[in-house]
Design an enzyme around this catalytic site. Structure first.
Site, PDB file in Angstrom:
ATOM      1  N   ASP A 117      21.024  -9.959 -16.144  1.00  0.00           N
ATOM      2  CA  ASP A 117      20.239 -10.436 -15.008  1.00  0.00           C
ATOM      3  C   ASP A 117      18.778 -10.557 -15.441  1.00  0.00           C
ATOM      4  OD1 ASP A 117      18.951 -10.889 -12.620  1.00  0.00           O
ATOM      5  OD2 ASP A 117      19.897  -9.234 -11.543  1.00  0.00           O
TER       6      ASP A 117
ATOM      7  N   HIS B  82      22.253 -13.416 -12.961  1.00  0.00           N
ATOM      8  CA  HIS B  82      21.846 -12.916 -11.647  1.00  0.00           C
ATOM      9  C   HIS B  82      22.744 -13.390 -10.513  1.00  0.00           C
ATOM     10  CE1 HIS B  82      19.145 -11.343  -8.606  1.00  0.00           C
ATOM     11  NE2 HIS B  82      19.004 -12.547  -8.069  1.00  0.00           N
TER      12      HIS B  82
ATOM     13  N   SER C  65      20.796 -10.344  -4.514  1.00  0.00           N
ATOM     14  CA  SER C  65      19.388 -10.579  -4.813  1.00  0.00           C
ATOM     15  C   SER C  65      18.483  -9.905  -3.785  1.00  0.00           C
ATOM     16  CB  SER C  65      19.129 -12.090  -4.899  1.00  0.00           C
ATOM     17  OG  SER C  65      17.867 -12.359  -5.471  1.00  0.00           O
TER      18      SER C  65
END
Length: 448
Positions: A344, A378, A250
């Site tokens: 994602d 994600h 991330s």
């Protein structure tokens, strides 16, 4: 006297439960052991049932915030009165079909938008398994799942500005070193770092901000902080001096790329669903400033479940006006592993990985590989961690979608973890010394 009576009552209740389970003749086993590494699958078998009997298998755990995660699936015993999750199909429930680890990855929280929080990677998570029928518990067992294997040392780090936790494999070393970067917020995520140490890497889980005495709110990030962390790790006597690895996910993705591009001694960078441009805070290094990408609020939508979809909120980093935000990865000499989830919803990580590949290729580089998972979301975590489809975003302050289909996401986590380990073993000088013995299958922590 009242205290003694309460204790006596609890003992009698526990004994009554034990008697009930034993009288039922049903046995639940977790094989090969009730205690194992978190990355290892287990086999769950129930015997002593009536042939063709329906039984509900239930699982639950409580994380460090007190949030309970649960799953349940109904099975039909075979002609021998046995249910084996590695052979038999779930008929209905949190998942269906033959899913040996379904009771683990399909667990959902009792508090919406929660992910499993494990603050101390040296202690295990306990997953409780029950076999139930007609509203009664027939048998139960607990799977103790460890992130840190036997002999791994956990050392809190407070050195200058550096804050984090160091995990050191057993033995004298030296071992390959890795810096583990997580995402936004004032937490330190230790499970991945502990598991990496269990696989033979000295791993520093590095805090970004808001942790312990670090500032709770910041207006910028300084790459010098990460440079200090690299120097700290390289100076440790247990760490090889041949260069370190970085694993990120991330927001920390672009931080990993900036370290690989601008700092010495970075040899391998694993980037999981990150960005190639700076976001949220300005990033400073000496006289260089990487401004954050701007956000287009009109591209934020609301999903049918009522959470925000921010996938396309950021401006395109490849537009000319945004080039100052892009990490200069063409300057990097390390090897890259780009791990991508195509579903994602936090941002378009597949596009960012594609552009990173194009940049490297345009500069004649072949030091990269891309792994893509079509239906994963994600937060690709360690194997068998419950899926995290939505959560409160630290930068947005509201619940956002993170994407992914639970089964596909679970499979992606297992495969991505294997690839990350192989990547670091290949590129971090892992073919000699004490590390070689650590590549052998790990001993179970406790016998069945």
């Amino acid at each position: 006297m009242a205290l003694l009576l309460r204790r006596f009552s609890k003992v009698m209740q526990r004994n009554a439960l034990i008697k009930t389970y034993s009288d039922s003749g049903v046995r639940l086993r977790i094989l090969p052991s009730t205690s194992c590494s978190y990355e290892d699958p287990v086999q769950i078998k129930v015997s002593g049932l009536t042939p063709r009997q329906h039984v509900e298998m239930r699982s639950h755990l409580k994380d460090d915030k007190g949030v309970v995660f649960k799953a349940a699936a109904t099975y039909q015993a075979d002609g021998s009165g046995e249910v084996d999750l590695s052979r038999h199909s779930s008929l209905v429930g949190s998942y269906t079909g033959v899913e040996p680890m379904g009771l683990f990855w399909s667990m959902k929280p009792d508090v919406p938008h929660s992910k499993v929080v494990k603050r101390d990677g040296s202690t295990p998570l306990h997953v409780h398994i029950e076999a139930c029928s007609g509203g009664e518990t027939l048998a139960k067992e607990t799977n103790e799942r460890h992130f840190a294997s036997h002999g791994v040392r956990r050392v809190p780090v407070s050195d200058g500005r550096i804050r984090g936790t160091l995990f050191i494999p057993p033995g004298e070393g030296p071992f390959p070193g890795i810096i583990d970067l997580y995402t936004l917020g004032g937490i330190l995520c230790e499970p991945r770092a502990a598991l990496l140490a269990s696989n033979g890497f000295v791993t520093l889980a590095l805090a970004l901000y808001g942790y312990q005495d670090m500032p709770k709110k910041i207006e910028k990030l300084e790459l010098e902080y990460f440079e200090e962390a690299l120097t700290f790790l390289q100076k440790l006597p247990q760490v090889k001096k041949t260069g370190v690895g970085i694993v990120s996910i991330s927001k920390s993705g672009e931080l990993a790329l900036s370290m690989a591009s601008l700092l010495p001694n970075v040899k391998a960078t694993a980037w999981i669903n990150g960005n190639i441009a700076n976001v949220i805070f300005p990033l400073h290094y000496k006289d260089i400033v990487f401004p954050p990408l701007t956000v287009s609020m009109e591209r934020i939508t609301v999903t049918p479940s009522g959470v925000l979809d921010i996938r396309d909120a950021l401006e395109d980093p490849m537009l000319k006006e945004n080039h100052a935000s892009v990490m200069p990865i063409e300057r990097a000499s390390c090897n890259f592993l780009f791990v991508v989830s195509e579903d994602d919803r936090n941002w378009n990580s597949a596009y960012y990985a594609e552009q990173a590949s194009n940049i490297l290729k345009a500069h004649g580089k072949t030091n990269y590989e891309v792994v893509s998972y079509p239906k994963a979301g994600h937060f690709l975590e360690v194997p068998y961690m419950p899926h995290y489809p939505s959560g409160i975003h630290a930068a947005v302050g509201q619940a956002v979608a993170f994407g992914g289909e639970p089964k596909a996401h679970a499979d992606a986590q297992v495969d991505a973890w294997r690839r990350v380990l192989e990547f670091f073993k290949k590129h971090l000088d892992c073919d000699n010394g004490p590390f070689k013995s650590l590549l052998e299958p790990k001993r179970q922590l406790k016998d069945e």
